[in-house]
Structures are given as C-alpha cells and as structure tokens.
Motif scaffolding. Sequence first.
Motif, PDB file in Angstrom:
ATOM      1  N   CYS A  13      19.815   9.117 -27.290  1.00 12.57           N
ATOM      2  CA  CYS A  13      21.162   8.575 -27.077  1.00 12.57           C
ATOM      3  C   CYS A  13      22.062   8.839 -28.286  1.00 12.57           C
ATOM      4  CB  CYS A  13      21.081   7.073 -26.798  1.00 12.57           C
ATOM      5  SG  CYS A  13      20.464   6.655 -25.155  1.00 12.57           S
ATOM      6  N   CYS A  45      25.427  11.361 -28.369  1.00 13.28           N
ATOM      7  CA  CYS A  45      26.731  10.888 -28.861  1.00 13.28           C
ATOM      8  C   CYS A  45      27.253  11.793 -29.978  1.00 13.28           C
ATOM      9  CB  CYS A  45      26.602   9.452 -29.377  1.00 13.28           C
ATOM     10  SG  CYS A  45      26.360   8.203 -28.093  1.00 13.28           S
ATOM     11  N   CYS A  46      26.347  12.346 -30.772  1.00 16.04           N
ATOM     12  CA  CYS A  46      26.759  13.212 -31.892  1.00 16.04           C
ATOM     13  C   CYS A  46      27.309  14.545 -31.412  1.00 16.04           C
ATOM     14  CB  CYS A  46      25.570  13.470 -32.820  1.00 16.04           C
ATOM     15  SG  CYS A  46      25.032  12.038 -33.771  1.00 16.04           S
ATOM     16  N   HIS A  79      29.083  15.284 -28.687  1.00 10.56           N
ATOM     17  CA  HIS A  79      30.253  15.276 -27.812  1.00 10.56           C
ATOM     18  C   HIS A  79      31.167  16.455 -28.162  1.00 10.56           C
ATOM     19  CE1 HIS A  79      29.762  10.751 -26.897  1.00 10.56           C
ATOM     20  NE2 HIS A  79      29.497  11.432 -25.799  1.00 10.56           N
ATOM     21  N   ARG A 115      32.697  11.511 -31.343  1.00 10.61           N
ATOM     22  CA  ARG A 115      31.439  11.433 -32.089  1.00 10.61           C
ATOM     23  C   ARG A 115      31.488  10.260 -33.068  1.00 10.61           C
ATOM     24  NH1 ARG A 115      32.223  17.636 -33.849  1.00 10.61           N
ATOM     25  NH2 ARG A 115      32.419  18.498 -31.728  1.00 10.61           N
ATOM     26  N   PRO A 116      30.389   9.544 -33.229  1.00  6.48           N
ATOM     27  CA  PRO A 116      30.380   8.437 -34.198  1.00  6.48           C
ATOM     28  C   PRO A 116      30.396   8.968 -35.620  1.00  6.48           C
ATOM     29  CG  PRO A 116      28.182   8.791 -33.306  1.00  6.48           C
ATOM     30  CD  PRO A 116      29.100   9.705 -32.537  1.00  6.48           C
ATOM     31  N   GLY A 147      25.283   3.655 -29.032  1.00  9.42           N
ATOM     32  CA  GLY A 147      26.418   4.170 -28.296  1.00  9.42           C
ATOM     33  C   GLY A 147      26.001   4.722 -26.928  1.00  9.42           C
ATOM     34  N   HIS A 148      26.978   4.942 -26.074  1.00  4.77           N
ATOM     35  CA  HIS A 148      26.720   5.475 -24.737  1.00  4.77           C
ATOM     36  C   HIS A 148      27.333   6.866 -24.622  1.00  4.77           C
ATOM     37  CE1 HIS A 148      25.274   1.569 -23.440  1.00  4.77           C
ATOM     38  NE2 HIS A 148      26.361   1.014 -23.956  1.00  4.77           N
ATOM     39  N   PRO A 149      26.508   7.897 -24.409  1.00  5.65           N
ATOM     40  CA  PRO A 149      27.039   9.262 -24.276  1.00  5.65           C
ATOM     41  C   PRO A 149      28.048   9.356 -23.140  1.00  5.65           C
ATOM     42  CG  PRO A 149      24.644   9.284 -24.529  1.00  5.65           C
ATOM     43  CD  PRO A 149      25.036   7.861 -24.326  1.00  5.65           C
ATOM     44  N   ARG A 150      29.112  10.139 -23.390  1.00  3.85           N
ATOM     45  CA  ARG A 150      30.165  10.355 -22.382  1.00  3.85           C
ATOM     46  C   ARG A 150      29.880  11.677 -21.683  1.00  3.85           C
ATOM     47  NH1 ARG A 150      34.772   7.531 -24.483  1.00  3.85           N
ATOM     48  NH2 ARG A 150      36.073   8.534 -22.903  1.00  3.85           N
TER      49      ARG A 150
END
Length: 894
Positions: free
Chosen positions: A800, A804-805, A807, A813-814, A830-833
């Motif tokens: 996960c 997120c990284c 994106h 990205r965080p 976080g929740h991937p888009r």
Amino acid sequence: MVRPRERERERENLISCFRNQKWLPFFIISATFIFISLFPTISASYRITPNYTASYLHFVEDHGAFLYSQNRTFKAAIFNPGNQQTTFYLCVIHVQSHTITWSANRDAPISISGKILLSSHGLTVSDQNGNTKWSTPQLHSSVLAMMLSDFGNLMLLDQNDASLWESFHFPTDTIVMAQSLPVGTSLTSSLTESDDHLSTGNYSLSVTTSDSILQWGGSTYSKLSMDPNAHRNSNYLVEYLVLNTNGLSLFARNGSIIVLQVKLFPSDFRIAKVYSNGHFIISSFSGRDWNQDFVWPREICEIPYICGRIRLCSIVGTSNGPACSCPSGFKHEHQTNSCIPNEGSISLPLACNSSYNQSSQNFQNISYLGLGTGKYYYDIKFSDPVKYGINLSTCQDLCSKDCSCLGLFHRDSSGFCFLIHNHLGSFMSNVAGGSDLLGYIKILDAIYTADGASNHSRSPRQVSTLVALVIFPFAALLVAAGFALLWWRKRKKFLAGLEKSDHLSSPSFGEAEAFSIPGLPVRYDYETLREATGDFSTQIGSGGFGVVFKGTLRDKTVVAVKKITNLGLQGKREFCTEIAVIGNIHHANLVKLRGFCAQGTQRLLVYEYMNHGSLEKTLFGNGPVLEWQERFDIALGTARALAYLHNGCENKIIHCDVKPENILLHDHFQPKISDFGLSKLLNPEQSSHFTTMRGTRGYLAPEWLTSSAISEKTDVYSYGMVLLELVSGRKNCSPQPVQQSHSLDDDNSIGNSSSLSSNSGLVYFPMLALEMHELGRYLELADPRLEGRVTREEVEKLVCIALCCVHEEPALRPSMMTIVGMLEGRIELGHPRFESLNFLRFYGRRFSELSVIGNADQQDDFTTDQPHTSLLSASGTVHGTLSYISSQQVSGPR
C-alpha cells in the motif's frame, strides 16, 4: 618556519577582513580585554584534587565547564540551561550534542555566584551564601581525586583510584551507553521540557525483577514487555538494565543471560530518557542530529496525563497528536489544563491531608458524575479491582468512605469495582470493550464543604525570578563576543586554506599537502589515496560519475574511494565549498563522507566502507535470503535517510537516483544511502544532464520525461519502486515468470491488460502489485523464498505504501516524513488512487509484448545523448517507447 609569501598572504587576508568588517575586530578585542580584566579564567582539567572551588564566573568562556573526560566527549559544568542567568546546575553534558545526561542539584538550583567544592569528604554544591544545596553522601574513605570517565560517569576516587561515588549510581532522567540501571533504581522525568529548569517531574522508569515499567505518581501505565519491539528470551530474574550499541537489554545472572531485549540499529552514541510528557525515548546521535530509535509507549493515549486532569484523549481522526476534550457535564479550565464540573455549586474533592477529610459517618455531600460509555483508565490494566460481584451503589459507597478515592469504574455484568486513588489523570475515549464498563468522578456539593470556600482551587506554585540587572547584559555581551571570535577565526582559516590549495597547485610549488578543517571532511593529497587503493587496483563499483575503489588508509581504516571522471570544469574553490556542505550532513542511514581530494585535475571522494555491499547484490544475488524483518528495517532506514535529506538539512537535497545499487548495507544490514551529495556537485554546464535525464530507468518518475518540475517527490517515486522490489525479491522490470494463481477465474480478472492472462507468463511487477492490491491477495506478491515467514498484513502494509509512492501525479505521493510515520505505525496507511496508477497497466502491456518478441534489449538501446519520445503527453496519455521501464541505466551503480 613561515614562508615570506605565505606571511604576506596572511597579512593581506587580515587587512581584507578589517576593511570588510571594520567593527568586528575592534569589538572582539575590546570585549575580550574587558572580560579578562574582570573575571580571571581557569582552564578546565581532566582530573581535579580536593580543596578545589569553582563557580560559573571562572569558566564563562567555556559555558561553565570545569572538567572534561579524557576523550573530550563529556564535560562537567556549572550550567545554566537555556542561557538564562538565574538557575545553575552541576551537570554532565555530552559535548557534541550539548545534551545534559546527569544533574546533581536538579531540585535546588544555585545562582550565578553559587559554587562547587571538592574536599576530602566529598563534593558539595552551595549557594552564594555558602548554604549547602546538594552534596554526595558520607563516604567510607577520603577523596583523592575527581574525574569524568569517557562514558560520562562523574567519579570520586580514593588513594588507590578505587571508586568512592559515581553519578551512574544516582541517575536522573537519562542513561547513556555502558550505564546500568539495577533493579530497584529509577529514572525520573523533569517537570517540564522547558529550557531553564531541571526539577523532578511525575513520570518514572523503574526496573523490576521481571520487567521494566513506566509509572506516573507511583502507578504503572506501561510495561516494556508489552511493546511489540521487545522480545523476551528467558524467565530468569532480572538484575539490571543496560543501554548499549545494539539496543536496550534486561540482564540476569551477572550479565550472562538476556531476559528482555529491544534490538536497534548499531550506533556509536545513544541515550535513553524519560521525558516530561511520559514518553521513554531511545535516541542515537548521528554527529549533527538526534534520531529517535525507539518510542515507548506507542499509543499516546496510554500516557496518564497526556491531556490533563479528567480530560478525554482520543486519536480518532488526528495525525498530529491526540484530540483532547472534556466529558459531558465538565468544562475546560485553561489555568490548570483540567476539566471541572459545569455547575458552580459542585466541586472536585481535595486530597486526604487537606481541610477536607471525609469520614464514614458523613458523606451525604458526595455524588458522582458519569463519564459515559467507551471510556477507559490506564491504571485498570495494571491494578486489581477492590471487589467483584457488587452493584454500582455498593461500589460508590466504597469510594465515598475512602478519602483517597477520586473516581471509580464499574462493570455491571461482572460486578467489577475499580477505585481511582490519590490523583486523576486523562481518560481514554472511544475504547471498545463493552457498554457496561462505566466510569464515574466523585464530586462534592459546595454548601457542604468543610471550609465553605469556592470549589475553584488555585495552584499554590509561584515562580520567583531573580533579575541580574548588571551581570546578565554584561555576560550576554561577553558570550556573544566569544562566539563572534570563534566564527571569525574559523572562517578565516577555511578561506585561507582554499587560497593555499589553489596557490600550491601551481607547478612552482608542487602538489599540496593534505590539510583538515575541524568539523569538516579530511582533505587528502592524491598520492595518499593512490597508495591507499594500491594504485586504484581493486575496483568495487562504477557508474556515470566515476569508478569506486576499495582502499586502506595508513591508520588501517578501510574506505571506498570514488574517482570522479565526469564533473566538468568545476574549480577547486567551488568543489571544496560543496564538500564543506555535504560533509556537515550526518545521518545514521547516510554513507559518511570521510574526505576528499581536489588536486590539479583530480577529484576524489572518500567514503566509509560498507562491508555488506549494496542492496542490489544482497537482494537479487545468490547469497542468503533477506528475512522479512531485515527487509522492513531496510525500508524504514532508507525512508528516514530520504526524509532527512528532504527536510532535515539546511538546504533541501533531492537524491535523484534512489535504487538498490545506491543503498549500501553495513553491519546487521543497516541501510545507508550513498551518493546523496552528487547532485549538489553538478555545476551549471551539466544542468541539461540534470533536467532531461538523471537517475536510472526503472526507477525514474514520470515527470522526468515531461516538462513537469522536479521535486523531492521524484525520490518518493523511486523509493516506491525499491519498496516493491523488497517485497518481491526480484527486479520490477526483469523478464521473470510469475507464479500463476490457482483460483483466479475470468470474473475476477481486472481489465484486458491483466498480466495474469498473459500467455507468456512474464509480468511487470508494479502492475501485478496493483492488480493483487485490487483483489486483496497480498501474499502472492511476497518473495517465494521466504516460504511463509511473512504475514498478509505485513505484505499489505509495504505494498500500500509503495503504490501511494508511485502515483503518476507528484502531488498525490506522500512525503518521506509521512512514509516514515506510516512504516512506524504512527500515521494511518494511505489509500492508493487507482486513477493515478492506470499508467502502470500500459507499462505492463508493453513489457509483456516486448518480452514475447524477445528483443527488449534492442528496444532499450538508449543513452542520454539521444533524443527520446516522452511516455506521457501533456494530457497524461501514455505513449511512445518502453525505454522508461528498461533496466538499462543512465547513471550506473555507485
């Protein structure tokens, strides 16, 4: 003997300084003269003998330090925290980090005129009138000397150099490496974390025969054995706690058996401290900054007074600390940071020893306010209830008859009755566990109180401040003068060294001798490094900026020497200036730059040697398989290093080439990022190289191939790709077969691009990770060599974060700081888009097609000198060549 030309250069430099900063030399000389004339100074020693007296005024230039350890790692000082001029303490201080590790008179500070006295009877701290504020206990022999050990232990010695008294035996709030904490001894926090007071607080850490516990006001709120990072190895009776290079351990049988252990990455220096907020934190010092290695307890609402008296603590919906509120029927009193009843006619009971003293015959003025459901109190977990099998009314009667009881909890289903004694802390809110556990706070009707006073008690504590109208401004002026003088001399020496280097590189003077600048990397001459590397005979790596050789310096230190071959025409001055910047960047997870060479046209960098090589060789090689915990620790250490580069340095550094080859492994597989400073060494003539292609394909963020701005989020993307490789144990872009699912049918397939339906069985792993995330089938992504030694939840966490990284849009990205929090469990995952990850499907299809054709290598024949077609159009549509996902490298391994 000073050469005439060198003397003339020094004279010109001095004249230049006078011309450019006319006021500074005059100011320094005048202030120093006044200081010396008024306060005769004494030099600090390594060893002090009896009949020694000193005050802060004797050591103003050294901030009160009168005694140093032999290696000058620690100093003993009459110290004024926060540079205030009213409260002074006898302290032991870690010199490099300016951290107090022990204090003698923490509850009895002295003024600036207070003194210390070492006599044959012991050590004494007294005020300006000679009144004793603190002293060592009575000793069984006469004192011959006082010394400070290299570990920070202040010791009184007899005529045989045997120890009579040690500060290690009387710890305050901190322990250092090699210091033991025996069963029955404690660390006690300061009352506040303010810069100017060290007085004793309410939180403590104690060592028992089975565990180590945290307490507030004598009540336990956490045990070390409950932390997931603490591992119990045996059930022997604990004898003492020790902080060492590898972590925190509880020992038994004279240190031969470890009972409980918290393993940490090795560190040369670390401390463990009980903070005024109730946390116990182990921190390591990297040479410039402190890094938190272990925080206990993890759940912040478990800390008894985290929100204040009777306030509710909740972490739901927050990421920057707990949410604090008052229960229904209470309001917040800002003066005391506590909750009090809404109605003015009722009040909270006072302590037993006050004017209010209940008796069993007279408690008709007592009633109870309920806290509602879902509330919990820390002490319930560690203390026994007073009764089982009784109703609420009987439980309340027990509390009413006990003047030390301030509240209670009752569970209707079991008749559980728990009383809260002596003091009230914070309550946990939104806690699961049944609606029949109810809490109540004891209250009094004000008209029945014994003294008839208002229910609003006021704090008796008053802080008195001594204002030194003459001494303080004058002392501040002298301290500023001292700092200015040091800064001026260091700047002058550094610039003179650079001028000397440029001058000595001319043929008339031969090659320059190596010189070093304190606090900066060592400067080596070329011959020294040529000799160390055996004429550059043992190559251990190569890349776009040069070749790396293994070497051994004359002091037997093994190093890695990078011979830079592609740094353009950057001059020595600019190169040395950048080295000065990079050399001041220190972190436990960054490879340390030991030195450099800038001689003639030669440019070399000297790094510490990593004995386990790169992550690329360890993860993808044929050696022992990395276990999951080792992979997770590598992921966390790498994230911390990148977060430091992005946020912890004076100037933000973007690495631009995060990949397994640039993540080196030291002892215990501690990860250290290398080449983090090369981007700072690029000069303007290389800007086109930087803006069009920098890094390694397979780890390059999409913005490199568009006109988008490059930011720290490009490192985040590369980190995400590395994270996926840590999960799978294979390269994301290598044409390796993936194990097919045994239960996947057409109804569960995701789109036409699914690699799972590919006839070739070859897969682009980031796309597979996306598809398995959509299906919730995480274990199929784990390295099969782990053979079940990893759980679904552990794989899900890293997958996960990785998705997120990567994106497509950098803004989604965080940050690396957020990633560290997610890995540590402090921040919610976080929740991937999915809409920002669809580009992975295109890469997956193209990868599969080229793999079937069998000419992927030919398709990927690409260098930075060739134009290329962007994979992403301005609208974000994916098109063009597959060179982006090729494993072909642009900068090469480091």
